[in-house]
Design an enzyme around this catalytic site. Structure first.
Site, mmCIF file in Angstrom:
data_model
loop_
_atom_site.group_PDB
_atom_site.id
_atom_site.type_symbol
_atom_site.label_atom_id
_atom_site.label_comp_id
_atom_site.label_asym_id
_atom_site.label_seq_id
_atom_site.Cartn_x
_atom_site.Cartn_y
_atom_site.Cartn_z
ATOM 1 C CB SER A 326 -0.941 -0.043 1.210
ATOM 2 O OG SER A 326 -1.923 0.952 1.133
ATOM 3 C CD GLU A 337 6.855 4.263 -12.057
ATOM 4 O OE1 GLU A 337 6.590 3.044 -12.111
ATOM 5 O OE2 GLU A 337 6.005 5.150 -12.291
ATOM 6 C CE LYS A 351 -4.803 -2.418 1.036
ATOM 7 N NZ LYS A 351 -4.977 -0.977 0.740
#
Length: 504
Positions: A326, A337, A351
């Protein structure tokens, strides 16, 4: 005209019939007011008797139902009314209603959506407070059983060796098959100092029973250390309301000490508040770059971009494993990224959804999924996880079976956990002979050497304090020689302080 005629003929016949009727011998004369009062009282008594009979009679003539204000609930009302009136014993109305609500959530097939009654909600809310009493493990329902997502740092669960993906089959002898995560939590948590025994299965191995002593579980979320290399290793155990503030305070302190690089460790971090993950990402992601994409029903997709707050320009790596879920994955993906950070360790949990908690007036909670999140580049990692740039496995001794300190093993004993004990002794530099499930003389000699080195009673018996010391020693060994941390620091490319000193 014809109709008028017929009326006249009928009137004449009525008069003739009246004439032949003989008057009664005696009759009662009533005043109009008295007559009206008697009729009123008669109607009132009759109505009362009728209501009593309908309400308490064995065979009710009319069944009073809840008004169907919404047609989709008619079947639900009908089912409830029939159970309430015809089931062979009196039903527990509250439990039946709870069951109906739970049934709606179960039908979603979403392990992250759940209805929590007052007791379950209280336990859930405690986990968001400053502390609670239990074993310290994040759990989730998976395939009808309860799975460990991650143990919390420095808790009975971590010290007992519970690991991500361990399946809990029973609690104190009671099967947890089919229970929701919140229902299982009520069995696992309890008063500080009390015992709870979990039946745990790890992979394909035989199930094992682990007895833990419940304790106060402080919700401390940031731990750190920085050695002579000036690389700060900071572990985030969850994303609570105070995590961002705790991390900022720690980083400022390390800055004063000459910090050169940062290893952000979210291994076995099950997540927490979305805002916390965004705020911490904001410390490292350049202004204007994406942190996370959010998609919710009836709303246009939203991208959260980094804001103007001050950024740490130091090199950063992120540690993840199977227990990173999560909010941990949001942070890892954002730094990977949008900030170029390298990810080290094992593939994360996977998740990619967000939940909201509604607090009901009666003390119950509704927790349900409201949307999904995507990485800055639009990847949905749900049930896939994040693959590290550099995969580094834990050493084999990090996943050995738990050894129960209450059990006693000596020469002649045969048990699967003896394999674990012999492997631990071997890793710590002792020679227990062949690593198998047999406790022989070589095992005894190695254990005696360990006991002597740790100022324990030297009797060659594995039990009690000796077992605890053995588990603590291998835990410390893992922390000192953690191959994932070693690789994460290596990727930072920071020049060691010793080399700088030599050059100067």
């Amino acid at each position: 005209m014809d109709e008028q005629k017929k009326d006249g003929e009928q009137h004449e016949q009525d008069e003739q019939q009246v004439q032949v009727v003989k008057p009664a011998g005696k009759f009662l004369r009533l005043k109009p007011f008295a007559f009206i009062m008697i009729m009123f009282l008669t109607i009132l008594v009759t109505a009362g008797l009728t209501i009593f009979a309908l309400t308490f009679g064995e065979k009710k003539v009319v069944e009073v139902k809840v008004p169907v204000e919404r047609a989709e609930f008619k079947k639900l009302y009908d089912a409830y009314d029939n159970l309430n009136s015809k089931y062979y014993v009196e039903i527990d109305q509250e439990e039946v209603i709870y069951g109906a609500i739970n049934g709606m959530f179960d039908a979603l097939g979403d392990p992250y959506s759940d209805y929590m009654n007052q007791e379950e909600a209280k336990s859930f809310n405690e986990s968001l407070s400053s502390s609670f009493q239990g074993i310290g493990a994040e759990i989730q329902e998976r395939n009808g059983y309860i799975m460990i997502v991650s143990p919390i740092k420095n808790t009975p669960a971590e010290k007992a060796g519970l690991q991500p993906k361990d399946m809990v089959l029973a609690v104190d002898g009671k099967s947890v098959e089919g229970l929701s995560a919140t229902e299982a939590v009520l069995l696992i948590r309890g008063e500080k100092g009390t015992n709870v025994t979990l039946k745990v299965q790890r992979g394909d191995a035989e199930p094992m029973e682990i007895t833990l002593v419940r304790a106060d579980i402080p919700v401390e979320t940031v731990y750190g250390d920085m050695g002579e290399d000036k690389i700060a290793h900071i572990q985030l155990t969850s994303f609570s309301e105070d995590t961002t503030e705790e991390l900022e305070k720690m980083l400022k302190e390390y800055e004063k000490q000459g910090m050169k690089g940062i290893v952000l460790d979210v291994r076995q971090n099950p997540g927490g508040y979305l805002k916390g993950a965004i705020d911490i990402s904001n410390m490292f992601v350049e202004e204007g770059k994406a942190i996370v994409q959010i998609e919710e029903r009836n709303f246009a997709p939203q991208t959260v971009f980094a804001d103007k707050r001050p950024k740490y320009k130091l090199p950063v790596t992120v540690l993840i494993d199977e227990g990173s879920a999560s909010a941990s994955e949001i942070l890892a993906a954002a730094l990977s990224e949008s900030a170029g950070a390298k990810i080290v360790g094992l593939k994360s949990f996977g998740k990619g959804t967000m939940q909201e908690v509604l607090y009901l007036e009666d003390g119950a909670n509704l927790k349900f999924t409201t949307g999904k999140w995507l990485t800055p580049k639009g990847n949905w990692i749900n049930e896939k996880g994040i693959k590290p740039d550099v995969e580094v496995k834990y050493p084999d001794y990090a996943t050995l079976s738990y050894i129960d300190p209450k059990q006693k093993y000596e020469v002649g004993s045969e048990n699967a956990v003896i394999t674990s004990a012999e492997r631990i002794l071997e890793v710590l530099g002792y020679t227990p002979g062949t690593v198998d499930n047999v406790f022989d003389e070589e095992t005894e000699d190695a254990l005696k050497q360990f006991q002597e080195a740790n100022t324990l009673e030297v009797n060659g018996i594995l039990t009690g304090e000796t077992t605890y010391a053995l588990l603590d020693a291998i835990g410390q060994k893992l922390k000192t020689d953690d191959p994932q941390i070693v690789k994460a620091k290596e990727l930072l490319g920071v020049t060691p302080v010793e080399e700088e000193t030599t050059i100067n």
